[in-house]
Design an enzyme around this catalytic site. Sequence first.
Site, PDB file in Angstrom:
ATOM      1  N   CYS A  24      -9.687  18.587  -4.235  1.00  0.00           N
ATOM      2  CA  CYS A  24     -10.443  17.358  -3.980  1.00  0.00           C
ATOM      3  C   CYS A  24      -9.503  16.155  -3.971  1.00  0.00           C
ATOM      4  CB  CYS A  24     -11.533  17.153  -5.030  1.00  0.00           C
ATOM      5  SG  CYS A  24     -10.887  16.813  -6.681  1.00  0.00           S
ATOM      6  N   CYS A  27      -7.246  15.609  -6.979  1.00  0.00           N
ATOM      7  CA  CYS A  27      -6.006  16.398  -6.999  1.00  0.00           C
ATOM      8  C   CYS A  27      -4.915  15.676  -6.220  1.00  0.00           C
ATOM      9  CB  CYS A  27      -6.245  17.779  -6.385  1.00  0.00           C
ATOM     10  SG  CYS A  27      -7.537  18.740  -7.182  1.00  0.00           S
ATOM     11  N   ASP A 464       4.897  -2.991  31.234  1.00  0.00           N
ATOM     12  CA  ASP A 464       6.100  -3.043  32.048  1.00  0.00           C
ATOM     13  C   ASP A 464       5.752  -2.538  33.447  1.00  0.00           C
ATOM     14  OD1 ASP A 464       9.010  -3.313  32.418  1.00  0.00           O
ATOM     15  OD2 ASP A 464       8.900  -1.151  32.714  1.00  0.00           O
TER      16      ASP A 464
END
Length: 780
Positions: A24, A27, A464
């Site tokens: 989870c 952790c 560009d």
Amino acid sequence: MSNHELLHQTGTRIIELDIEGMTCASCVARVERKLGKLDGVEASVNLPLESARLRVPDSVTDQQIVDTVNATGYKARIRETSPRPPEPHTHGEHGEHGEHGEHGEHGGHPHEDHMSHGPAASTLRPRLIVAAILTVPVFAISMVPAFQFPHWGWVAGLLALPVVTWAAWPFHRAAAVNARHLASTMDTLVSIGVLAAYLYSAWQLFANPLLTEHPGMESPGGMGGALYFEVAAVVTTFLLLGRFLEANAKAKAGDALKALLNLGAKDATVLRDGVEHKIPAGQLVAGDVFVVRPGEKIATDGLVTDGSSAVDASLVTGESVPVEVGPGSQVTGATINTSGRLLVRATRVGSETTLAQMGRLVSEAQTGKAPIARLADRISAVFVPVVLGIAVVTFVLWLALGGDLNASFTAAVAVLVIACPCALGLATPVGLLTGTGRGAQLGILIKGPQVLEDTRTVDAILLDKTGTVTSGKLAVRHTLALNGHSPADVLSLAGAVEAASEHPIAHAIAAAAKSALPDAGSLPGVKDFLSAPGGGVRGTVALNGTGPGQTVVAGRTTWLEENGIFPGDEQRRALATEEASGSTAIWVAVDGKPAGIVTLGDTVKPGSAAAIAKLKELGIRPLLLTGDNAAVAAQVATAVGIAPEDVFAGVLPQGKVDAVRKLQSQGSTVAMAGDGVNDAAALAQADLGIAMGSGTDVAIEASDLTVMGSDLGQLVQAIELSRKTLGTIKTNLFWAFFYNAIGIPVAALGLLNPMIAGAAMAASSVLVVANSLRLRSFAK
């Protein structure tokens, strides 16, 4: 230390870890916090991939890293260690961008092996099946009086025992490991909730063996709610089902990257001393010449030395139209040769190939962390201890205010079960995993989570001209005939003499002349050819293939004058008119007299106008940036729908950087799209740098987002996908927060049955993953 300093410090390396046992967001937060305490270490931990990416100073050893993670209660393994040069750029405020390290021999990628890690569906399936089989009768006899019989409580307890022990073992084991390190995670809540429900029920039953002596009664006094075997079994089953569905869904989320990494050719036919040898593609070295037959994959990046064909690059670039290649053409590994036989000299092999670089970029993006996810991390770090406290307070208050032990217990267990932050931990990484994976399939590489945030705020984009909006290749627009000549003859004569030249203008004229010939005929030959660098060409051409031929001179005005040819004033005005429109105009003279003017221009890419219109719909102001003169720039701008005031013409490379800074100083969040070396500085300066993948490595390195194809429409698609991915992550986080914010108070008030809480908690995780998987259908 700032991100800028980190990216440019020396004596650092990148380490990638596989970490087992994380379940989870808590952790993740614990591992990152522990690793962050090591001096100079920065870590980004990914829950779905069960991995971590660290920037580590040389003063910290690999073993220290592994020991730190192991001491936190998880199991770590070094996946890859790569020395890194300083990064070429950073955006200062923008967090980390993708670094490009080595990932194993022959261009292999660590994610390919890692996809099998984590709570695989195959390991969860038997536990889920056993839990489901035993839970159904437990639930039936506990909740339906018609199914009850004397002493049914003992049967329910025995049936539930394997469910809350063996089937629920993954939760209990993770909770125990964390408890040994004085920590708590989602599994702590699940384990406590399930065991509390079962042990409380068992204690009730042993304390009063006659509790379920009579069917339909749980106590002699008829007081219901004393036994919670069905709660323990149903919650376990629902959570296992949620984990099983998550594992399947997360595997699907990683499919795109696995498919990308598996694109490469397995074998190559290499030429050595004129003899063909079939070898594994991974054994090719730079300089090897290998054979690619029709229908085969090109084994690695290289240069065509012989043969011509059309190459299908759609798997890599996302563009569906095959590209014609011949001697001197660059080809990319994993693309498919569709027709002719090619000889290719390997130029990049192993981890240097375009495919390997794509894999690294996608992997690094997936292991990163968006700023929006940091909030989830901070909350999850304290979430579980707070929930445990809320559960205890709930139990005490209910007991103190109502005196009902059963109601107090039910409310406390419901709080524990409903609060599990699974969805919170999955919200960001699964969305990122799916979005970046889908991008890879479309030829779009998102370098990191920060890019998602940048695409949301961009309101101006500098395009560009050459290579981005236009093809960068000259093409003949029209031919003006003079002195009684026909346009077809003028083009044929010019094409014949220009065919002997290597100049780009000559190539364009020769190609146009050849395409105008009927039945794919060939151009007339040329004699006495002469080329003047920067001036023009001269030669003798026999248009009909007979006779002495005609002297043809093609080039600039000065070249004609050097050859004694002087156009009249009216003819000069015609040339000036063509040049004023932004075109390149070339004289063609025959036998000492002007015969015509061939006008050439850079061609706007198909789809550029539509793409620019779409940018406007997205709320992004398009601006044109070019080193060409104002007339050329204005012509292109008009063709694609860019306003005249949004054109920067005659701009040098440094001027491109200045253009970006000018817009930024006006309060705009600026994106820059380019493909050349002279675009790299502007790409780095922009808030969002977008490299067109048909361009140079330095442009791609300097950018945040790379479009592997050359179509401007893919650029729009990249922005749309990035925004959609960010939107999906935000939606996931909203529902994860909303779910817990609503669920915990409802449970604490005693309004939520623990079984329903377990189903809702499992459903929330599955819904978050399912919402992320919708990105897999993002269309072109």
